[in-house]
Design a protein around this motif. Structure first.
Motif, mmCIF file in Angstrom:
data_model
loop_
_atom_site.group_PDB
_atom_site.id
_atom_site.type_symbol
_atom_site.label_atom_id
_atom_site.label_comp_id
_atom_site.label_asym_id
_atom_site.label_seq_id
_atom_site.Cartn_x
_atom_site.Cartn_y
_atom_site.Cartn_z
ATOM 1 N N HIS A 1 1.175 4.032 2.097
ATOM 2 C CA HIS A 1 1.580 4.850 3.237
ATOM 3 C C HIS A 1 3.079 5.131 3.115
ATOM 4 O O HIS A 1 3.834 4.275 2.645
ATOM 5 N N HIS B 1 0.867 -1.181 0.000
ATOM 6 C CA HIS B 1 0.000 0.000 0.000
ATOM 7 C C HIS B 1 0.900 1.226 0.000
ATOM 8 O O HIS B 1 2.128 1.111 0.083
ATOM 9 N N ASP C 1 0.439 -3.949 6.047
ATOM 10 C CA ASP C 1 -0.324 -3.486 7.204
ATOM 11 C C ASP C 1 -1.747 -4.033 7.113
ATOM 12 O O ASP C 1 -2.408 -3.868 6.089
ATOM 13 N N HIS D 1 -6.907 -2.478 6.189
ATOM 14 C CA HIS D 1 -6.037 -1.489 6.846
ATOM 15 C C HIS D 1 -6.773 -0.147 6.970
ATOM 16 O O HIS D 1 -7.490 0.036 7.939
HETATM 17 ZN ZN LIG Z 1 -0.027 1.511 6.568
#
Ligand SMILES: [Zn+2]
Length: 295
Positions: A69, A67, A197, A173
């Motif tokens: 982030h 992902h 995550d 998440h």
């Molecule tokens: Zn994350």
């Protein structure tokens, strides 16, 4: 089980968004039976940590994002430009896989004229002072721009070649703001799951069913997560251990370990919590650790 066909994992980044001397952000390298090295996530300082692990950026032609982030992707501009800069004389495309916005993320770094780092490669391609450095490394002018091929993916198998297969499943998440995927790598000699995550969820447990090794986020102890909004997006020690037990994996590797849990005073409590739910092998991840074969 023939060891040479086992996917071999090196933990590059084992931390969280909190910078600490021991760990910062997330990244994992898996060496496939063919010798190919695939990078999963590219968190802070990944490029430097790869060098510390004895791995050249030029050895990596595939990056897979769980992902977007920043603790999982923010070193990517450094990685992609460093790889391009060191990869002479030929520029081999870098294939990048991940959930949206992987394509926008890649284009936004390099595309002309508005990519945030387009000015860098344009200067290196065009200035005589940079051209001579390129020639000194064995490059032949004219120099090409960095070649990056993004592939936005969803759940299911998306790579099957050269003795390995990579399958994605939904990780839970911070949807709907950001998509997240967990990945499973299968070879003839073993299987590894990287959750990225996630909170504990059926899709991740199913993906990990019967795997040899599960690398799972371990944000905090159960008492700090349970009954709070952390439960919506993250996984505790107990959550990782229960997932490992339910999936029937052989080896659980704790990664993305919260800063508090790295305190030496927490060693006994964190081990107790993990062992309360999972009686297989438990490894507490460290940066630059080569994950041992499961016992
Ligand atoms: Zn994350």
């Amino acid at each position: 089980m023939p060891d040479q066909t086992r996917p071999k994992v090196t933990i590059i980044g084992c931390g969280t968004p909190t910078p600490t001397p021991e760990a910062f952000g997330s990244a994992h390298l898996i060496e496939m039976p063919s010798g190919e090295k695939v990078l999963f996530d590219c968190g802070p300082a990944t490029t430097h940590k790869l060098a510390k692990a004895g791995v050249s950026v030029t050895e990596i032609d595939r990056v897979v994002f769980t992902h977007h982030h920043f603790d999982h992707d923010s070193d990517f501009p450094t990685f992609v430009l460093s790889r391009w800069d060191q990869l002479v004389p030929a520029d081999v495309p870098l294939h990048v896989y991940g959930p949206p916005p992987t394509a926008k993320f890649c284009r936004g770094i390099l595309d002309e004229p508005d990519g945030l780092f387009a000015h860098d490669w344009l200067a290196r391609v065009n200035h005589p002072g940079s051209q001579v450095t390129f020639r000194d490394r064995g490059g032949v002018l004219p120099r090409s721009k960095p070649q990056v091929v993004p592939h936005e993916i969803g759940v299911g198998t998306f790579l099957e070649q050269d003795g390995y297969r990579i399958t994605a499943a939904r990780a839970e998440h911070v949807q709907p703001y950001l998509d997240s995927l967990a990945y499973r790598v299968d070879t003839d000699g073993g299987s590894v799951v990287i959750t990225g995550d996630t909170r504990p969820c059926d899709s991740v447990t199913k993906l990990a069913r019967g795997a040899d090794t599960l690398l799972m986020m371990c944000w905090e102890s159960h008492d700090m997560v349970s009954g709070t909004d952390h439960d919506l997006a993250t996984c505790s020690i107990l959550g990782a251990a229960e997932t490992a037990a339910e999936a029937g994996v052989r080896q659980l590797v704790m990664v993305h370990i919260g800063a508090r849990l790295r305190n030496p005073e927490m060693a006994e409590a964190r081990a107790r919590e993990a062992e309360s739910a999972f009686d297989g092998e438990i490894v507490w991840g460290e940066e630059l650790m080569r994950v041992p074969p499961p016992r």
